[in-house]
Motif scaffolding. Sequence first.
Motif, PDB file in Angstrom:
ATOM      1  N   TYR A  79      -0.594   5.836   2.454  1.00  0.00           N
ATOM      2  CA  TYR A  79      -0.146   4.594   1.828  1.00  0.00           C
ATOM      3  C   TYR A  79       1.066   4.052   2.581  1.00  0.00           C
ATOM      4  CZ  TYR A  79      -3.228   6.058  -1.900  1.00  0.00           C
ATOM      5  OH  TYR A  79      -4.339   6.444  -2.609  1.00  0.00           O
ATOM      6  N   CYS A  80       0.993   2.762   2.892  1.00  0.00           N
ATOM      7  CA  CYS A  80       2.087   2.117   3.613  1.00  0.00           C
ATOM      8  C   CYS A  80       2.809   1.120   2.718  1.00  0.00           C
ATOM      9  CB  CYS A  80       1.554   1.394   4.853  1.00  0.00           C
ATOM     10  SG  CYS A  80       0.926   2.518   6.118  1.00  0.00           S
ATOM     11  N   ALA A  81       4.044   0.872   3.045  1.00  0.00           N
ATOM     12  CA  ALA A  81       4.867  -0.086   2.304  1.00  0.00           C
ATOM     13  C   ALA A  81       5.949  -0.581   3.246  1.00  0.00           C
ATOM     14  CB  ALA A  81       5.485   0.567   1.073  1.00  0.00           C
ATOM     15  N   PRO A  82       6.596  -1.716   2.920  1.00  0.00           N
ATOM     16  CA  PRO A  82       7.714  -2.170   3.762  1.00  0.00           C
ATOM     17  C   PRO A  82       8.809  -1.109   3.838  1.00  0.00           C
ATOM     18  CG  PRO A  82       7.024  -3.912   2.265  1.00  0.00           C
ATOM     19  CD  PRO A  82       6.295  -2.672   1.839  1.00  0.00           C
ATOM     20  N   ALA A  83       9.363  -0.953   4.993  1.00  0.00           N
ATOM     21  CA  ALA A  83      10.424   0.042   5.174  1.00  0.00           C
ATOM     22  C   ALA A  83      11.638  -0.328   4.331  1.00  0.00           C
ATOM     23  CB  ALA A  83      10.819   0.116   6.646  1.00  0.00           C
TER      24      ALA A  83
END
Length: 420
Positions: A79-83
Amino acid sequence: MMMKSPSLNLALWGMLCVIFLCSEPSQSIDIDIGLTIPNPRLSKAYTALQAWKYAITSDPNGFTSNWYGPDVCNYTGVYCAPAPDDPHSLTVAGIDLNHANIAGTLPEELGLLEDLALFHLNSNRFCGTIPDSFRNMRLLFELDVSTNQFSGCFPSVVLCLPSLKFLDIRFNQFEGAIPSAVFDLKLDALFINNNKFSSSLPKNIGNSPVSVLVLANNNLNSCIPSSLTKMAGTLNEIILLNTGLTGCFPQDIGLLNQVTVFDVGFNNLVGPLPESMGNMKSLEQLNVAHNKLSGAIPESICRLPKLENFTYSYNFFCSEPLTCLNLKDKDDRQNCIPNRPLQRSATECKSFYAHPVDCGAFGCSPRSPPPPPPPPPPPPPPPSPPPPSPPPPYQPWHSKHPKHPKHNWGAFPPGHFHHP
């Protein structure tokens, strides 16, 4: 498994929401022979995940079958998200491979996932240890590697994770001592049950701010530390089932008035249930079965307003109040309670009570210092001088035939003068 607690940082929950509710594929990636990747964070993630795929020896359900190419945000379980420090850059923020039945090991390259907040890996067949490179995961909030085949000493790398709130390493084969420092971590939940730990409960256990503490099925072989009551402000559930506990309950155990589940079954605890347990107003489930407890069960316990399940079978209690029989779910078998079914024999009970319990003999709490020895007796007084001899009979001077008396002057002590 995710723990929800008022102590959770709101900003991090926003991040988790992005991960699990608003996750989306990464920006379009130009795939060419050079594997163009949008940013250095995802480049590191690609290196880490490819190393991990290489370390996987069995994936019968094909969870990692699409782990190829640079688009790591489309990998199953990733799962990716804004840093956090750059909202314009995507980063890998969570990994969830629960119940995937994958076998393999964790490579050191996983430490490249420096923005990881969640690492969920329960119910797989991973073995080996937790890599020391995990110390690079400064944002890791939840670490769940339960129900695997990890082994070795306690994974001390978790002591270096400043954001960690949820730690679950249960149902593995970790062994040796539990570092006392784990109870100084600012955790909300700690599950280390069903391993092979063999240390005693440390005195600083009361420093832990957890709401849930599960240590069951380890070889702790210790007393219930008196500092446990310092957890009264946060503790909701504590399970010390089958940990080899000995000695008596601390008398002030009732200070844990926010606890809903209290389980110390299958241990070697002795002595009575403290009257103070009647102050545990939040208690819903109480299990003290399979110990060597004795005496009368305090009526205040059975009158607790939320108590639904009270299991005290296989002890040596000699009486129970009628209010206990009215509980929704109770078990009083194999005690020494008169006129109750399925109790121990009179011979067994008589033999047990022939040896009174001395709670102080277990060294669970410091004994009161012995009283100081009595002062030495005062020296005997010196002997008194002998009493003076009585004076001779009085003879008047005007006797008709006065004669000078013949005195033995040596019979009087010095300084005694006789005047006839």
